[in-house]
Enzyme design. Structure first.
Site, PDB file in Angstrom:
ATOM      1  N   CYS A   7       0.844  -1.205   0.000  1.00 56.18           N
ATOM      2  CA  CYS A   7       0.000   0.000   0.000  1.00 56.18           C
ATOM      3  C   CYS A   7       0.877   1.253   0.000  1.00 56.18           C
ATOM      4  CB  CYS A   7      -0.937   0.007   1.200  1.00 56.18           C
ATOM      5  SG  CYS A   7      -2.334  -1.141   1.049  1.00 56.18           S
ATOM      6  N   GLY A  92       4.370 -19.557   1.641  1.00 54.13           N
ATOM      7  CA  GLY A  92       5.482 -18.619   1.539  1.00 54.13           C
ATOM      8  C   GLY A  92       5.086 -17.184   1.261  1.00 54.13           C
ATOM      9  N   HIS A  99      -0.561 -10.276  -4.510  1.00 55.28           N
ATOM     10  CA  HIS A  99       0.394  -9.965  -5.580  1.00 55.28           C
ATOM     11  C   HIS A  99       0.663 -11.216  -6.385  1.00 55.28           C
ATOM     12  CE1 HIS A  99       2.673 -11.114  -1.970  1.00 55.28           C
ATOM     13  NE2 HIS A  99       3.575 -11.659  -2.788  1.00 55.28           N
ATOM     14  N   HIS A 101       3.522 -12.825  -8.913  1.00 55.44           N
ATOM     15  CA  HIS A 101       4.884 -12.752  -9.442  1.00 55.44           C
ATOM     16  C   HIS A 101       4.828 -13.124 -10.926  1.00 55.44           C
ATOM     17  CE1 HIS A 101       6.905 -13.088  -5.360  1.00 55.44           C
ATOM     18  NE2 HIS A 101       5.712 -13.586  -5.067  1.00 55.44           N
TER      19      HIS A 101
HETATM   20  P1  AMP Z   1       5.778 -13.362  -1.374  1.00 52.92           P
HETATM   21  O1  AMP Z   1       6.909 -14.044  -0.659  1.00 52.92           O
HETATM   22  O2  AMP Z   1       5.071 -14.206  -2.381  1.00 52.92           O
HETATM   23  O3  AMP Z   1       4.842 -12.686  -0.404  1.00 52.92           O
HETATM   24  O4  AMP Z   1       6.455 -12.219  -2.248  1.00 52.92           O
HETATM   25  C1  AMP Z   1       6.772 -10.967  -1.738  1.00 52.92           C
HETATM   26  C2  AMP Z   1       7.797 -10.397  -2.665  1.00 52.92           C
HETATM   27  O5  AMP Z   1       7.872  -9.004  -2.439  1.00 52.92           O
HETATM   28  C3  AMP Z   1       9.203 -10.958  -2.503  1.00 52.92           C
HETATM   29  O6  AMP Z   1       9.638 -11.556  -3.718  1.00 52.92           O
HETATM   30  C4  AMP Z   1      10.039  -9.731  -2.126  1.00 52.92           C
HETATM   31  O7  AMP Z   1      11.318  -9.757  -2.707  1.00 52.92           O
HETATM   32  C5  AMP Z   1       9.203  -8.603  -2.675  1.00 52.92           C
HETATM   33  N1  AMP Z   1       9.358  -7.323  -2.038  1.00 52.92           N
HETATM   34  C6  AMP Z   1       9.280  -7.054  -0.712  1.00 52.92           C
HETATM   35  N2  AMP Z   1       9.419  -5.729  -0.505  1.00 52.92           N
HETATM   36  C7  AMP Z   1       9.582  -5.162  -1.717  1.00 52.92           C
HETATM   37  C8  AMP Z   1       9.769  -3.821  -2.174  1.00 52.92           C
HETATM   38  N3  AMP Z   1       9.821  -2.788  -1.323  1.00 52.92           N
HETATM   39  N4  AMP Z   1       9.903  -3.607  -3.504  1.00 52.92           N
HETATM   40  C9  AMP Z   1       9.845  -4.636  -4.366  1.00 52.92           C
HETATM   41  N5  AMP Z   1       9.662  -5.917  -4.002  1.00 52.92           N
HETATM   42  C10 AMP Z   1       9.541  -6.184  -2.695  1.00 52.92           C
END
Ligand code: AMP
Length: 113
Positions: A7, A92, A99, A101
Site C-alpha cells: 500500500c 510462503g 500480488h 509474481h
Molecule cells: P511473497 O513471498 O510471495 O509474499 O512475495 C513478496 C515479494 O515481495 C518478494 O519476492 C520480495 O522480494 C518482494 N518485495 C518485498 N518488498 C519489496 C519492495 N519494497 N519492492 C519490491 N519488491 C519487494
C-alpha cells in the site's frame, strides 16, 4: 492499510521501479529477483491474499492477468513466463497484500517445490 508495504508503494511512500500502472493495478520490479525478469503485479486496493478474493473484488484479478500479458509482450517474453501467487504462510506469502509474481528469462522446473 497503514502498515502494508505494498500500500505504501501504491501511495508513493516507498520507492519502486514501476513497469506499468493504471487506475486499478500497479506492476513493479521485485527487490530480490528470482529470474532475469521478475515483476510483481498488485491491485491498488488492499486485498490481503488470494483467499480474500470474492465475487465483489475478483474483476481486478482478471485485469492483473491482462496486465501480465501486456507486460510480457511489451518486454519481449510472451513466448514463456511463469505467474505465481503465494497464498498464506505455508505457501510462503511474506507480504500480506495480494500480488502475482511474473517471472521470465530462464527455464523453470516443475513441480515448483
Ligand atoms: P511473497 O513471498 O510471495 O509474499 O512475495 C513478496 C515479494 O515481495 C518478494 O519476492 C520480495 O522480494 C518482494 N518485495 C518485498 N518488498 C519489496 C519492495 N519494497 N519492492 C519490491 N519488491 C519487494
Amino acid at each position: 492499510m497503514d502498515d502494508c508495504i505494498f500500500c505504501k508503494i501504491v501511495k508513493g511512500e516507498i520507492p519502486s521501479t514501476k513497469v506499468y500502472e493504471d487506475d486499478t493495478v500497479l506492476a513493479f520490479r521485485d527487490l530480490e529477483p528470482q529470474a532475469p525478469q521478475h515483476i510483481l503485479i498488485i491491485p491498488k486496493e488492499h486485498i490481503a491474499s488470494a483467499a480474500e478474493i470474492t465475487d465483489k473484488n475478483s474483476a481486478v484479478v482478471a485485469h492483473i492477468f491482462e496486465t501480465a500479458a501486456k507486460i510480457a509482450h511489451d518486454l519481449g517474453f510472451a513466448d514463456g513466463f511463469r505467474v505465481v501467487n503465494n497464498c498464506g504462510d505455508s505457501a510462503g506469502q511474506s507480504v500480506k497484500h495480494l500480488h502475482f509474481h511474473v517471472l521470465a528469462g530462464r527455464d523453470f522446473t516443475w513441480p515448483p517445490g
